[in-house]
Design an enzyme around this catalytic site. Structure first.
Site, PDB file in Angstrom:
ATOM      1  N   TYR A 154      16.791  34.154 -10.569  1.00 26.98           N
ATOM      2  CA  TYR A 154      15.442  33.897 -11.289  1.00 26.98           C
ATOM      3  C   TYR A 154      15.092  32.572 -10.994  1.00 26.98           C
ATOM      4  O   TYR A 154      14.049  32.196 -10.658  1.00 26.98           O
ATOM      5  CB  TYR A 154      15.668  34.409 -12.675  1.00 26.98           C
ATOM      6  CG  TYR A 154      14.387  34.453 -13.317  1.00 26.98           C
ATOM      7  CD1 TYR A 154      13.438  35.395 -12.864  1.00 26.98           C
ATOM      8  CD2 TYR A 154      13.874  33.555 -14.075  1.00 26.98           C
ATOM      9  CE1 TYR A 154      12.209  35.452 -13.785  1.00 26.98           C
ATOM     10  CE2 TYR A 154      12.780  33.737 -14.815  1.00 26.98           C
ATOM     11  CZ  TYR A 154      11.838  34.649 -14.694  1.00 26.98           C
ATOM     12  OH  TYR A 154      10.665  34.798 -15.187  1.00 26.98           O
ATOM     13  N   LYS A 158      11.838  31.250  -9.108  1.00 29.15           N
ATOM     14  CA  LYS A 158      10.503  30.484  -9.638  1.00 29.15           C
ATOM     15  C   LYS A 158      10.499  28.999  -9.176  1.00 29.15           C
ATOM     16  O   LYS A 158       9.516  28.587  -9.271  1.00 29.15           O
ATOM     17  CB  LYS A 158      10.864  30.657 -11.092  1.00 29.15           C
ATOM     18  CG  LYS A 158      10.700  32.240 -11.702  1.00 29.15           C
ATOM     19  CD  LYS A 158       9.232  32.713 -11.492  1.00 29.15           C
ATOM     20  CE  LYS A 158       9.096  34.010 -12.187  1.00 29.15           C
ATOM     21  NZ  LYS A 158       7.862  34.512 -11.718  1.00 29.15           N
TER      22      LYS A 158
END
Length: 249
Positions: A154, A158
């Site tokens: 993640y 991002k």
């Protein structure tokens, strides 16, 4: 006259959470909203809600990791609603895992939706925006600005969204397209509610990524996105706007 009258706004992940709140926000502010989601039933529910609030919206089903499907969907939006002038990339997935236990398949899925999907949507929408201007708002995360335990995939996805945003902003700054990102912290959304912790994790390890203000509501973040996409923010491009209760201050 509302801020997005005569604008077409494409919102991915519009079936729930931040995407749904953002679609509502643009619909309330006068845009014709293309509510894009893999779950077309959820997208249609969002468009029905926008219609009940007096707005205009249409649902589209697409897997944002499929280049051909993304291109077809954006072309369909242009044919149905008109030239897309706003794109909000809100579709995202995530989850926690010990890095040594993370599977290639799960890593690829998270990078595929969060980063590659954002890129593909930008790539498909940009030709329309170069003919008259536009604004792209990508949804990054404070996890793309700092380390977060058990979140390698993640954080990587991002962090990629952050620098993808900056790269597109400098590439198109002279061509009438603004590209920015908002980086939320925790939000009260179905995605975060569905997260489970890996075995043996001590929640104290998350103290550094937890705000004393608690979680944001998706409607609050949606309001920031709408401002960034509006002409009120005409001088703003390449910005990564933290909205995380002071975590990255």
């Amino acid at each position: 006259m509302t801020r997005f009258t005569d604008h077409v706004a494409v919102v991915t992940g519009a079936g729930s959470g931040l995407g749904r709140a953002t679609a509502h926000c643009f619909g309330d502010d006068g845009a014709a909203v293309a509510a894009v989601d893999l779950d077309v039933d959820a997208a249609e529910k969002t468009t029905a809600e926008i219609g009940e609030r007096g707005g205009s919206a249409r649902a589209y089903q697409v897997d944002v990791t499929d280049p051909a499907a993304v291109k077809r969907t954006v072309e369909a939006v242009a044919a149905d609603l008109g030239r897309p002038q706003v794109l909000v990339n809100s579709a995202g997935i995530g989850g926690f895992a010990h890095t040594v236990d993370e599977t290639y398949e799960r890593w690829s899925a998270i990078l595929g939706v969060n980063l590659t999907g954002t890129f593909l949507m930008c790539q498909a929408a940009l030709p329309h925006m170069l003919d008259g201007g536009g604004a792209i708002v990508n949804v990054a995360s404070n996890a793309g600005l700092m380390g977060q335990p058990y979140s390698a995939a993640y954080c990587a996805s991002k962090g990629g969204v952050v620098n993808l945003t900056r790269a597109l902003a400098v590439e198109y700054v002279k061509r009438g397209v603004r590209v920015n990102a908002v980086a939320p912290g925790g939000m009260n959304t179905p995605m975060i509610a569905g997260f489970t912790m890996p075995e043996g994790v001590n929640l104290k390890e998350f103290a550094r990524v937890t705000s004393p203000l608690g979680y944001a509501e998706p409607e609050e973040v949606a309001g920031v996105i709408a401002y960034i996409a509006s002409d009120d923010a005409r001088y703003m491009t390449g910005s990564i706007v933290s909205f995380d209760g002071g975590i990255t201050a």
